[in-house]
Design an enzyme around this catalytic site. Structure first.
Site, PDB file in Angstrom:
ATOM      1  N   HIS A 249      75.836  41.367  53.489  1.00  0.00           N
ATOM      2  CA  HIS A 249      75.380  42.643  52.949  1.00  0.00           C
ATOM      3  C   HIS A 249      74.025  42.538  52.258  1.00  0.00           C
ATOM      4  CE1 HIS A 249      77.326  41.137  49.212  1.00  0.00           C
ATOM      5  NE2 HIS A 249      76.472  41.926  48.593  1.00  0.00           N
ATOM      6  N   ASP A 289      82.009  38.545  55.277  1.00  0.00           N
ATOM      7  CA  ASP A 289      80.721  38.997  54.755  1.00  0.00           C
ATOM      8  C   ASP A 289      79.813  37.783  54.662  1.00  0.00           C
ATOM      9  OD1 ASP A 289      78.554  40.059  53.456  1.00  0.00           O
ATOM     10  OD2 ASP A 289      79.572  40.375  51.547  1.00  0.00           O
ATOM     11  N   SER A 373      74.542  38.265  44.720  1.00  0.00           N
ATOM     12  CA  SER A 373      75.092  38.316  46.071  1.00  0.00           C
ATOM     13  C   SER A 373      74.538  37.188  46.934  1.00  0.00           C
ATOM     14  CB  SER A 373      74.732  39.641  46.737  1.00  0.00           C
ATOM     15  OG  SER A 373      75.478  40.698  46.235  1.00  0.00           O
TER      16      SER A 373
END
Length: 434
Positions: A249, A289, A373
């Site tokens: 992402h 992910d 992230s």
């Protein structure tokens, strides 16, 4: 029809007991883990272990090793003692524990567990019974109208409390059927918020250190957007060419990964763009992910290392890979919050995050904020996972996040994609351990 969550047993630990629970699969590093001394742990990580877990570096390394021994035992026990096996976990003191129910084979299973050096705890329900309960909940969800079903964002097994846990967007709005009386309801995670960096510009002549490690900052630019994220584990493909494994992402132009229009990756040095490092070669958000960054020829050598660190500090050498085991100590590194440490709180769970489902993921009681992230999660010196989602990512400081979540009886949670799942989906891909 409502998307199902119970594709496989999801297991979660109890927050009241430092989040204990079972292992997911056999843990075997590639190559075999090497003996590691505490001297290889950087000062910043040692400080985080003391601050967040109040444990020594020796305890961190030994608990990580024991968690992998439990994972291997659980793989066999789930098959050999299916009717009475009730999970494995590390307790708050680091004691490796095997849960067993009364029934045929109990004495044999207890002897096997104790001969391996584990403690046995009696449980009322086996994992197979809890899996049936999980399946019944999932079947019930399939019959519910969207107004009810859409409140549920994930379901899991809690082996410590011998029950099922529901994750919901609105914990006050859930009315479960009678056969699920006593089920605990927890808040659902949200996607780990990303910090926009579209306004960043390259600075001519900006110097940068030679090596890049997991936890270092980068900017991904594509489709008119820019995102700040953290590098994940350095790796090599089947041809020996370097890659970096980060979060999917973090790619602002996912549909073009691997093409001439793929998102471009630059090193971030403070608030300025440094060297052009490469581009996203592959991006996955369906189930897992993760994204694979392919370095440019000029940047390849900067990724030929096995380090993880707080940006610009000494690296932690990665010596192998591991499977998440609930109760095992875990530390993450990221550009925003650096090192923070906690324990694995759940394994093998499927949770809805935004408009996607993270399958076979694991969660931790760690705080992660914007920019973290894609960063690394380790247990001991073993690669464990990639940072994907957080329930407190919208806050500006972990102290604030901890206070606010505590008001509603929750703790910060960081959800991750297991590194082994990523490797399994990409034959020939290896995390660098040299």
């Amino acid at each position: 029809m409502r998307r199902t969550f119970a594709r496989r047993a999801a297991v979660i630990g109890s927050a009241a007991l430092l989040l204990l629970g079972p292992a997911a699969a056999v843990a075997q590093a590639e190559p075999e883990p090497v003996e590691t001394s505490t001297s290889s742990l950087p000062a910043e990580l040692v400080e985080a272990l003391q601050r967040d877990l109040q444990i020594s570096p020796e305890r961190f390394l030994s608990d990580a090793q024991r968690s992998q021994e439990l994972a291997a035992f659980a793989e066999t026990a789930r098959e050999q003692f299916e009717a009475i096996f009730a999970g494995v976990w590390l307790d708050a003191q680091g004691i490796p524990t095997v849960g067993l129910t009364d029934g045929e084979g109990f004495d044999e299973a207890r002897a096997a567990a104790e001969s391996a050096g584990f403690t046995v705890a009696r449980a009322e329900n086996s994992e197979s019974v809890l899996e049936d309960r999980l399946s019944a909940l999932n079947d019930w969800l399939e019959t519910q109208p969207p107004a009810v079903a859409d409140l549920i964002r994930g379901i899991a097994i809690d082996v410590v409390n011998n029950d099922v846990v529901v994750r919901a967007e609105d914990v006050a709005g859930i009315q479960l059927p009678e056969f699920l009386d006593g089920v605990r309801v927890l808040f659902a995670p949200t996607e780990l918020t990303l910090e926009d960096s579209a306004d960043l510009q390259p600075v001519a002549g900006l110097a940068a250190p030679d090596a890049l490690f997991g936890g270092d900052a980068y900017a991904a630019l594509g489709a008119g957007e820019g995102l700040r994220c953290s590098l994940g584990f350095n790796a090599e493909d089947a041809s020996g060419r370097p890659l970096n494994i980060t979060a999917g992402h973090c790619d602002p132009n996912r549909a073009q990964a691997g093409t001439a229009w793929a998102s471009q990756v630059h090193q971030l040095i403070g608030d300025a763009l440094g060297q052009h490092l490469g581009s996203f070669e592959k991006t996955v958000l369906d189930g897992s992910d993760y994204g694979l960054i392919r370095p440019t020829p000029d940047a390849e050598d900067r990724f030929r290392n096995n380090g993880v660190r707080v940006p610009f500090a000494a690296p932690l050498p990665i010596t192998g890979i591991a499977d998440p085991v609930v109760g095992a100590p875990v530390c993450k590194s990221g550009l925003r919050t650096g090192y923070s440490c906690g324990v694995v709180t759940a394994t093998g769970q499927s949770v809805e995050i935004g408009h996607r489902v993270l399958e076979n993921g694991f969660s931790t009681n760690l705080c992660a904020l914007q920019g973290d992230s894609g960063g690394t999660l380790v247990t001991g010196t073993l690669a464990l996972g990639i940072s994907s989602a957080s329930n407190v990512g919208q806050y500006g400081m972990c102290e604030i996040a901890g206070f606010v979540s505590g008001l509603v009886g929750e703790t910060p949670e960081l959800f991750a994609t297991p590194i082994r799942s990523i490797l399994d989906q990409n034959p020939g891909l290896k995390v660098r351990t040299w």
